[in-house]
Design an enzyme around this catalytic site. Structure first.
Site, PDB file in Angstrom:
ATOM      1  N   GLY A   1     -40.347   7.441  16.756  1.00 53.49           N
ATOM      2  CA  GLY A   1     -39.752   7.399  18.092  1.00 53.49           C
ATOM      3  C   GLY A   1     -38.483   8.197  18.268  1.00 53.49           C
TER       4      GLY A   1
ATOM      5  CG  ASP B   1     -47.750   9.900  14.807  1.00 53.65           C
ATOM      6  OD1 ASP B   1     -46.697  10.552  14.931  1.00 53.65           O
ATOM      7  OD2 ASP B   1     -48.397   9.878  13.737  1.00 53.65           O
TER       8      ASP B   1
ATOM      9  CB  CYS C   1     -42.906  20.928  10.068  1.00 52.14           C
ATOM     10  SG  CYS C   1     -42.717  19.740   8.709  1.00 52.14           S
TER      11      CYS C   1
ATOM     12  CB  SER D   1     -37.798  11.237  12.145  1.00 46.94           C
ATOM     13  OG  SER D   1     -37.617  10.955  13.507  1.00 46.94           O
TER      14      SER D   1
END
Length: 407
Positions: free
Chosen positions: A16, A40, A84, A368
């Site tokens: 979040g 997700d 990523c 995150s």
């Protein structure tokens, strides 16, 4: 004057980070945001998200959900932090050919088909994304409907002693305006008009954000690590194991509470050794560099004993016990999850479910983003040029499927 509704979709929602950033960015604004759906596939992340927001993310592959479903949300804003791994230095750098890039490319191709495309889009990824083919495909997909601005920013620029350089793309429907115009395809190392990044904005010819111990940090205020540390923790729980400090001491990035830097914390923190984040030296008074020199000598003596062919194992063990590891006096420990969360701009209200292990917490935080940086970008994205008349006719054209030819 009432607040404007702002319906938001959060993709790759993790624990979040985008949600917290949105709340912080709009707390004193005339926007009333609502995350109408989050997506997700990570079960552990979704449990943490639900624990904090009482909303369960949709746990399906993004590309398996039909575009018509995304249309029903009629979202004003998309926030996305796609995988990523296709773009990291440690990865294979396969870019758009990596399976993990598929869902993001699906989202980009979905936008022109929506009944109401989002007015605002924010994309976050690692440094390296900006030179990938996926970035080029993204810009190509957005160019007809959106104006885009790109950034490379680090939390160090926001007074936070942590280096986590990330790429960001902000996109805005062409009917809306960015507060500042910038040259096309220029990647900024500052947010225009932001008080924290002003030094970089004013010194474009001589500033970068790429170095942890950057000389230019002399010119800006960065807080000390001790401002982010917990008090009265169980240090034994986070203490570096004897095995780790004996074998891998030279591989750790060791920092003191008084220092104003730390390395990027990754999902491998507390589990792997190299390039995972900094280790805290609790004994502030000991000289780290001198101790590392002593440690190097200690390692050499240790290896000499281990390599003696004419000495049996029990004798070797006996000789090794006579050696003292110089790193022991540094009192090294891992940063706690709460401390890392603070360095990543998460509010104190962030909590993990009781079932969440320490290793899982570190992994989720490592995956995150920095909420402080993203919050500043959302504020900038929502701001417009002063005294600029709204081109409502053009905005209606973009948002009304009857007036706009859909692909």
């Amino acid at each position: 004057m009432g607040k404007k509704d702002l319906a938001v979709l959060e993709f790759y929602s993790g624990i979040g980070g985008m949600h917290y950033s949105l709340i912080d960015a709009t707390k004193d604004s005339n926007f009333a945001p609502e995350v109408v759906a989050a997506f997700d596939i990570n079960d552990k992340a979704n449990k943490t998200y639900f624990h904090n927001f009482n909303r369960r993310p949709i746990q399906k592959l993004i590309e398996s959900i039909p575009v018509s479903k995304y249309s029903t949300y009629r979202a004003d804003m998309w926030l996305a932090s796609p995988p990523c791994q296709p773009y990291t230095r440690q990865g294979l750098q396969k870019g758009s050919h990596d399976e993990r890039a598929k869902s993001f490319l699906f989202l980009l191709n979905s936008i022109p088909k929506l009944e109401k495309p989002p007015k605002y889009i924010l994309i976050e990824n690692v440094k390296g994304f900006e030179v990938s083919d996926t970035r080029n495909m993204m810009m190509d997909a957005l160019k007809d409907m959106y104006n885009c601005q790109e950034f490379l920013l680090s939390p160090l620029q926001f007074q936070i002693p942590n280096s986590r350089i990330r790429y960001y793309c902000l996109a805005k429907l062409k009917s809306l305006t960015f507060k500042n115009d910038i040259p096309k395809d220029k990647i900024l190392n500052y947010i225009p008009g932001n008080e924290y990044t002003k030094y970089w904005e004013n010194n474009q010819d001589s500033t970068t954000v790429g170095i942890v111990e950057d000389e230019e940090l002399k010119h800006v205020e960065v807080k000390q690590l001790k401002d982010f540390l917990e008090e009265n923790i169980d240090e034994n729980k986070y203490k570096l194991s004897e095995k780790s400090s004996t074998r891998y001491g030279l591989l750790y990035d060791i920092v003191k509470p008084s220092q104003r830097r730390s390395c990027c914390f990754t999902k491998g923190y507390y589990h792997f050794i190299e390039v995972i984040g900094s280790i805290l030296q609790c004994n502030e008074d000991i000289d780290t560099k001198e101790t590392l020199k002593e440690y190097k000598e200690y390692k050499e003596k240790r290896n000499e004993i281990l390599n003696k062919e004419n000495m049996d194992d029990s004798k070797k063990e006996e000789e090794l016990k006579k050696l003292d590891n110089p790193l022991d006096k540094l009192n090294l420990r891992y940063f706690t999850p709460r401390e890392i969360a603070r360095l990543m701009g998460f509010p104190e209200s962030l909590n993990f479910p009781e079932s969440s292990t320490l290793k899982q917490q570190y992994k989720l935080l490592g995956n995150s983003l920095n909420c402080t940086v993203v919050s500043a970008l959302i504020k900038y994205l929502l701001s417009e040029k002063e005294n600029k008349e709204k081109n409502t006719e053009k905005e209606d054209l973009n948002n009304d499927p009857k007036k706009r030819k859909l692909n």
